[in-house]
Design a protein around this motif. Structure first.
Motif, PDB file in Angstrom:
ATOM      1  N   GLN A 109      -0.808  -0.889 -15.354  1.00  0.00           N
ATOM      2  CA  GLN A 109      -1.251   0.550 -15.771  1.00  0.00           C
ATOM      3  C   GLN A 109      -1.622   1.341 -14.640  1.00  0.00           C
ATOM      4  O   GLN A 109      -1.403   2.621 -14.730  1.00  0.00           O
ATOM      5  CB  GLN A 109      -2.415   0.331 -16.870  1.00  0.00           C
ATOM      6  CG  GLN A 109      -2.055  -0.364 -18.039  1.00  0.00           C
ATOM      7  CD  GLN A 109      -3.196  -0.433 -18.732  1.00  0.00           C
ATOM      8  OE1 GLN A 109      -4.482   0.122 -18.623  1.00  0.00           O
ATOM      9  NE2 GLN A 109      -3.272  -1.477 -19.838  1.00  0.00           N
ATOM     10  N   GLN A 110      -1.995   0.702 -13.490  1.00  0.00           N
ATOM     11  CA  GLN A 110      -2.514   1.485 -12.275  1.00  0.00           C
ATOM     12  C   GLN A 110      -1.924   0.775 -11.263  1.00  0.00           C
ATOM     13  O   GLN A 110      -2.034  -0.367 -11.049  1.00  0.00           O
ATOM     14  CB  GLN A 110      -4.017   1.705 -12.217  1.00  0.00           C
ATOM     15  CG  GLN A 110      -4.555   2.280 -13.260  1.00  0.00           C
ATOM     16  CD  GLN A 110      -4.521   3.501 -13.341  1.00  0.00           C
ATOM     17  OE1 GLN A 110      -4.414   4.187 -12.250  1.00  0.00           O
ATOM     18  NE2 GLN A 110      -4.223   4.432 -14.567  1.00  0.00           N
ATOM     19  N   PRO A 111      -1.132   1.431 -10.271  1.00  0.00           N
ATOM     20  CA  PRO A 111      -0.708   0.738  -9.003  1.00  0.00           C
ATOM     21  C   PRO A 111      -1.702   0.334  -8.119  1.00  0.00           C
ATOM     22  O   PRO A 111      -3.029   1.068  -7.937  1.00  0.00           O
ATOM     23  CB  PRO A 111       0.054   1.935  -8.175  1.00  0.00           C
ATOM     24  CG  PRO A 111      -0.553   2.951  -8.721  1.00  0.00           C
ATOM     25  CD  PRO A 111      -0.975   2.876 -10.223  1.00  0.00           C
ATOM     26  N   MET A 112      -1.665  -0.642  -7.355  1.00  0.00           N
ATOM     27  CA  MET A 112      -2.656  -1.244  -6.295  1.00  0.00           C
ATOM     28  C   MET A 112      -2.579  -0.444  -5.250  1.00  0.00           C
ATOM     29  O   MET A 112      -1.595  -0.246  -4.627  1.00  0.00           O
ATOM     30  CB  MET A 112      -2.363  -2.798  -5.879  1.00  0.00           C
ATOM     31  CG  MET A 112      -2.718  -3.724  -7.135  1.00  0.00           C
ATOM     32  SD  MET A 112      -4.660  -3.957  -7.321  1.00  0.00           S
ATOM     33  CE  MET A 112      -4.933  -4.694  -6.000  1.00  0.00           C
ATOM     34  N   PRO A 113      -3.681  -0.159  -4.638  1.00  0.00           N
ATOM     35  CA  PRO A 113      -3.950   0.607  -3.415  1.00  0.00           C
ATOM     36  C   PRO A 113      -3.146  -0.205  -2.308  1.00  0.00           C
ATOM     37  O   PRO A 113      -3.068  -1.332  -2.215  1.00  0.00           O
ATOM     38  CB  PRO A 113      -5.139   0.899  -3.039  1.00  0.00           C
ATOM     39  CG  PRO A 113      -6.062  -0.020  -3.769  1.00  0.00           C
ATOM     40  CD  PRO A 113      -5.106  -0.422  -4.860  1.00  0.00           C
ATOM     41  N   LYS A 114      -2.675   0.443  -1.147  1.00  0.00           N
ATOM     42  CA  LYS A 114      -1.865  -0.202  -0.056  1.00  0.00           C
ATOM     43  C   LYS A 114      -3.141  -0.692   0.703  1.00  0.00           C
ATOM     44  O   LYS A 114      -4.039   0.459   0.980  1.00  0.00           O
ATOM     45  CB  LYS A 114      -1.138   0.785   0.757  1.00  0.00           C
ATOM     46  CG  LYS A 114       0.107   1.113  -0.133  1.00  0.00           C
ATOM     47  CD  LYS A 114       1.139   0.080  -0.012  1.00  0.00           C
ATOM     48  CE  LYS A 114       2.540   0.558  -0.652  1.00  0.00           C
ATOM     49  NZ  LYS A 114       3.511  -0.595  -1.100  1.00  0.00           N
ATOM     50  N   VAL A 115      -3.154  -1.654   1.238  1.00  0.00           N
ATOM     51  CA  VAL A 115      -4.157  -2.377   2.403  1.00  0.00           C
ATOM     52  C   VAL A 115      -3.425  -2.580   3.682  1.00  0.00           C
ATOM     53  O   VAL A 115      -2.341  -3.286   3.894  1.00  0.00           O
ATOM     54  CB  VAL A 115      -4.662  -3.600   1.600  1.00  0.00           C
ATOM     55  CG1 VAL A 115      -5.871  -4.121   2.685  1.00  0.00           C
ATOM     56  CG2 VAL A 115      -5.463  -3.404   0.473  1.00  0.00           C
ATOM     57  N   SER A 116      -4.025  -1.974   4.613  1.00  0.00           N
ATOM     58  CA  SER A 116      -3.564  -2.122   6.010  1.00  0.00           C
ATOM     59  C   SER A 116      -4.428  -3.068   6.653  1.00  0.00           C
ATOM     60  O   SER A 116      -5.508  -2.766   7.003  1.00  0.00           O
ATOM     61  CB  SER A 116      -3.421  -0.780   6.747  1.00  0.00           C
ATOM     62  OG  SER A 116      -2.722  -1.130   7.996  1.00  0.00           O
ATOM     63  N   LEU A 117      -3.962  -4.248   7.115  1.00  0.00           N
ATOM     64  CA  LEU A 117      -4.580  -4.998   7.987  1.00  0.00           C
ATOM     65  C   LEU A 117      -4.480  -5.007   9.175  1.00  0.00           C
ATOM     66  O   LEU A 117      -3.348  -4.633   9.823  1.00  0.00           O
ATOM     67  CB  LEU A 117      -4.508  -6.594   7.447  1.00  0.00           C
ATOM     68  CG  LEU A 117      -4.740  -6.873   5.953  1.00  0.00           C
ATOM     69  CD1 LEU A 117      -4.309  -8.259   5.546  1.00  0.00           C
ATOM     70  CD2 LEU A 117      -6.454  -6.577   5.819  1.00  0.00           C
ATOM     71  N   PRO A 118      -5.463  -5.488  10.241  1.00  0.00           N
ATOM     72  CA  PRO A 118      -5.020  -5.411  11.576  1.00  0.00           C
ATOM     73  C   PRO A 118      -3.854  -6.584  12.070  1.00  0.00           C
ATOM     74  O   PRO A 118      -3.672  -7.426  11.174  1.00  0.00           O
ATOM     75  CB  PRO A 118      -6.598  -5.938  12.154  1.00  0.00           C
ATOM     76  CG  PRO A 118      -7.389  -5.802  11.152  1.00  0.00           C
ATOM     77  CD  PRO A 118      -6.837  -5.852   9.733  1.00  0.00           C
ATOM     78  N   GLU A 119      -3.396  -6.459  13.020  1.00  0.00           N
ATOM     79  CA  GLU A 119      -2.401  -7.329  13.384  1.00  0.00           C
ATOM     80  C   GLU A 119      -2.823  -8.718  13.483  1.00  0.00           C
ATOM     81  O   GLU A 119      -3.752  -9.040  13.893  1.00  0.00           O
ATOM     82  CB  GLU A 119      -1.851  -6.814  14.740  1.00  0.00           C
ATOM     83  CG  GLU A 119      -0.529  -7.620  15.343  1.00  0.00           C
ATOM     84  CD  GLU A 119       0.004  -7.060  16.447  1.00  0.00           C
ATOM     85  OE1 GLU A 119       0.620  -7.749  17.418  1.00  0.00           O
ATOM     86  OE2 GLU A 119      -0.183  -5.837  16.974  1.00  0.00           O
ATOM     87  N   GLY A 120      -1.836  -9.813  12.942  1.00  0.00           N
ATOM     88  CA  GLY A 120      -2.180 -11.033  13.086  1.00  0.00           C
ATOM     89  C   GLY A 120      -2.708 -11.488  11.607  1.00  0.00           C
ATOM     90  O   GLY A 120      -2.854 -12.866  11.408  1.00  0.00           O
TER      91      GLY A 120
END
Length: 138
Positions: A109-120
């Motif tokens: 019903q609702q899209p998950m927010p994009k999560v940006s993680l640090p490199e690695g």
């Protein structure tokens, strides 16, 4: 309906037992996330260990997914048809009502927010709980 429950267990390579059938029926009837305590209160003919093992077999086979909460105790929700023992696909938003305490899966019903993680770093799953008042309590 009993045949549908048996087929779900067979599809997940689980032995058919009365406890598994009763637990599955309870999850299908409630349509909300349930805790082991909920099961113990409703299904009193089964002991705590039997219910614990049933929950774990459902987790391992892809029938249920675990929803952590702020108390440290887990609740469990039904998985989508896309889950299997090798791959759980349940990155979706959960809603917890602050009034009645029910937790429900909001699924697609609702899209998950994009999560940006640090490199690695590598994402293996996302748990997102939104709290507020459900439609029944609002």
């Amino acid at each position: 309906m009993q045949e549908n429950l048996k087929q779900i267990l067979k599809n997940h390579s689980l032995r058919i037992t009365d406890c598994r059938l009763d637990v599955m029926q309870y999850f299908l009837d409630e349509k909300n996330a349930l805790s082991q305590g909920d099961l113990e209160n409703r299904l009193t003919k089964y002991d705590r260990v039997t219910l614990y093992r049933t929950l774990n077999s459902f987790l391992d086979s892809g029938i249920l997914h675990k929803i952590p909460n702020e108390t440290g105790s887990a609740t469990y929700g039904l998985c989508h048809d896309t889950c299997s023992p090798d791959h759980h696909d349940h990155n979706h938003i959960h809603f917890k009502c602050n009034t009645c305490g029910q937790i429900e899966c909001l699924n697609q019903q609702q899209p998950m927010p994009k999560v940006s993680l640090p490199e690695g770093y590598q994402t293996e799953g996302i748990n997102l709980i939104v709290d507020g008042k459900c439609a029944n309590c609002a």
